[in-house]
Design a protein around this motif. Structure first.
Motif, PDB file in Angstrom:
ATOM      1  N   PRO A  36       0.835  -1.200   0.098  1.00 25.73           N
ATOM      2  CA  PRO A  36      -0.075   0.029  -0.085  1.00 25.73           C
ATOM      3  C   PRO A  36       0.957   1.360   0.149  1.00 25.73           C
ATOM      4  O   PRO A  36       0.467   2.143  -0.902  1.00 25.73           O
ATOM      5  CB  PRO A  36      -0.830  -0.081   1.184  1.00 25.73           C
ATOM      6  CG  PRO A  36      -0.963  -1.547   1.409  1.00 25.73           C
ATOM      7  CD  PRO A  36       0.506  -2.230   1.009  1.00 25.73           C
ATOM      8  N   ASP A  37       1.704   1.264   0.831  1.00 26.89           N
ATOM      9  CA  ASP A  37       2.707   2.545   0.778  1.00 26.89           C
ATOM     10  C   ASP A  37       3.232   2.675  -0.440  1.00 26.89           C
ATOM     11  O   ASP A  37       3.380   3.846  -1.209  1.00 26.89           O
ATOM     12  CB  ASP A  37       3.650   2.459   1.825  1.00 26.89           C
ATOM     13  CG  ASP A  37       3.112   2.503   3.399  1.00 26.89           C
ATOM     14  OD1 ASP A  37       1.952   2.885   3.399  1.00 26.89           O
ATOM     15  OD2 ASP A  37       3.756   1.938   4.103  1.00 26.89           O
ATOM     16  N   VAL A  42       3.534   5.554  -5.975  1.00 27.50           N
ATOM     17  CA  VAL A  42       3.367   5.590  -7.338  1.00 27.50           C
ATOM     18  C   VAL A  42       2.342   6.435  -7.730  1.00 27.50           C
ATOM     19  O   VAL A  42       2.516   7.188  -8.770  1.00 27.50           O
ATOM     20  CB  VAL A  42       2.979   4.095  -7.819  1.00 27.50           C
ATOM     21  CG1 VAL A  42       2.576   4.214  -9.197  1.00 27.50           C
ATOM     22  CG2 VAL A  42       4.214   3.013  -7.664  1.00 27.50           C
ATOM     23  N   ASP A  43       1.273   6.492  -6.914  1.00 20.53           N
ATOM     24  CA  ASP A  43      -0.123   7.500  -7.340  1.00 20.53           C
ATOM     25  C   ASP A  43       0.586   8.805  -6.973  1.00 20.53           C
ATOM     26  O   ASP A  43       0.123   9.948  -8.042  1.00 20.53           O
ATOM     27  CB  ASP A  43      -0.980   6.947  -6.582  1.00 20.53           C
ATOM     28  CG  ASP A  43      -1.856   5.905  -6.588  1.00 20.53           C
ATOM     29  OD1 ASP A  43      -1.696   5.259  -7.860  1.00 20.53           O
ATOM     30  OD2 ASP A  43      -2.666   5.325  -5.803  1.00 20.53           O
ATOM     31  N   ARG A  44       1.373   9.288  -6.063  1.00 21.74           N
ATOM     32  CA  ARG A  44       1.894  10.790  -5.868  1.00 21.74           C
ATOM     33  C   ARG A  44       2.995  11.030  -6.978  1.00 21.74           C
ATOM     34  O   ARG A  44       3.069  12.275  -7.265  1.00 21.74           O
ATOM     35  CB  ARG A  44       2.456  10.846  -4.751  1.00 21.74           C
ATOM     36  CG  ARG A  44       1.839  10.560  -3.385  1.00 21.74           C
ATOM     37  CD  ARG A  44       2.346  11.138  -2.276  1.00 21.74           C
ATOM     38  NE  ARG A  44       3.397  10.404  -2.007  1.00 21.74           N
ATOM     39  CZ  ARG A  44       3.691   9.350  -0.961  1.00 21.74           C
ATOM     40  NH1 ARG A  44       2.737   8.711  -0.640  1.00 21.74           N
ATOM     41  NH2 ARG A  44       4.659   8.628  -0.956  1.00 21.74           N
ATOM     42  N   GLY A  45       3.503   9.805  -7.595  1.00 17.64           N
ATOM     43  CA  GLY A  45       4.551  10.069  -8.633  1.00 17.64           C
ATOM     44  C   GLY A  45       5.911  10.586  -8.057  1.00 17.64           C
ATOM     45  O   GLY A  45       6.967  10.780  -8.720  1.00 17.64           O
ATOM     46  N   ASP A  46       6.223  10.105  -6.746  1.00 16.19           N
ATOM     47  CA  ASP A  46       7.408  10.054  -6.178  1.00 16.19           C
ATOM     48  C   ASP A  46       8.166   8.965  -5.866  1.00 16.19           C
ATOM     49  O   ASP A  46       8.951   8.815  -4.995  1.00 16.19           O
ATOM     50  CB  ASP A  46       7.396  11.198  -4.885  1.00 16.19           C
ATOM     51  CG  ASP A  46       6.735  10.664  -3.996  1.00 16.19           C
ATOM     52  OD1 ASP A  46       5.914   9.578  -4.194  1.00 16.19           O
ATOM     53  OD2 ASP A  46       6.691  11.408  -2.743  1.00 16.19           O
ATOM     54  N   HIS A  53      10.405   2.075  -1.421  1.00 13.19           N
ATOM     55  CA  HIS A  53       9.194   1.632  -2.382  1.00 13.19           C
ATOM     56  C   HIS A  53       9.622   0.962  -3.549  1.00 13.19           C
ATOM     57  O   HIS A  53       8.891   0.124  -4.182  1.00 13.19           O
ATOM     58  CB  HIS A  53       8.321   2.732  -2.425  1.00 13.19           C
ATOM     59  CG  HIS A  53       7.941   3.436  -1.590  1.00 13.19           C
ATOM     60  ND1 HIS A  53       7.521   2.795  -0.367  1.00 13.19           N
ATOM     61  CD2 HIS A  53       7.883   4.749  -0.806  1.00 13.19           C
ATOM     62  CE1 HIS A  53       6.839   3.602   0.671  1.00 13.19           C
ATOM     63  NE2 HIS A  53       7.226   4.843   0.112  1.00 13.19           N
ATOM     64  N   VAL A  54      10.680   1.293  -3.938  1.00 11.89           N
ATOM     65  CA  VAL A  54      11.329   0.785  -5.452  1.00 11.89           C
ATOM     66  C   VAL A  54      11.714  -0.489  -5.085  1.00 11.89           C
ATOM     67  O   VAL A  54      11.218  -1.535  -6.073  1.00 11.89           O
ATOM     68  CB  VAL A  54      12.503   1.606  -6.009  1.00 11.89           C
ATOM     69  CG1 VAL A  54      13.149   0.933  -7.070  1.00 11.89           C
ATOM     70  CG2 VAL A  54      12.199   3.155  -6.146  1.00 11.89           C
TER      71      VAL A  54
END
Length: 142
Positions: A36-37, A42-46, A53-54
């Motif tokens: 989820p994080d 991804v949704d935020r673009g950062d 996260h990567v």
């Protein structure tokens, strides 16, 4: 009458992971808590500004591929081919390697008391024993 399957039952293959299935499920469970994080990043673009996260996304892709039916089929074909080739080689051309591996693993087998030691037929069997080092050390100087 056919009963509809629940989402939990869909896409499930019994005995999919034949080895280490519990640890694979445990790994997947831990990974699911991080998704989820990573998805929010991804949704935020950062997402690429957060190495964790990567790494989560890389792990999701890798585990998804490993858990695919195509990958399992490829793995089974390769394993069967290599296993068969190695077994044949160890029992024929490379039997010395197999014998060495068994001796390293198990040690030299002991002869049972009921099985007498064969008589030596080598030329060394007839050579008389030399005097021991102690006997020569206590004798008179040469």
């Amino acid at each position: 009458m056919h009963k509809k399957a629940s989402p939990r039952e869909c896409g499930k293959v019994k005995h999919f992971a034949r080895f280490a299935s519990a640890s694979l499920e445990q790994l997947w469970g831990k990974l699911e808590t991080r998704i989820p994080d990573a998805a929010a990043a991804v949704d935020r673009g950062d997402v690429f500004q957060h190495e964790q996260h990567v790494q989560t996304l890389k792990d999701v892709i890798a585990l998804h591929l490993v858990r695919s039916l195509n990958y399992r089929d490829v793995h089974e074909r390769i394993f069967t081919k290599i296993y068969t080739e190695q077994r044949k080689a160890l029992l024929t051309d490379q039997s010395d390697l197999l014998r060495l591996a068994v001796l390293q693993q198990r040690g030299v087998p002991r002869r049972p008391a009921s099985c007498p030691r064969p008589a030596r037929t080598s030329p060394r069997a007839s050579v008389p024993k030399r005097a021991s080092h102690r006997a020569s050390a206590t004798s008179e100087p040469r």
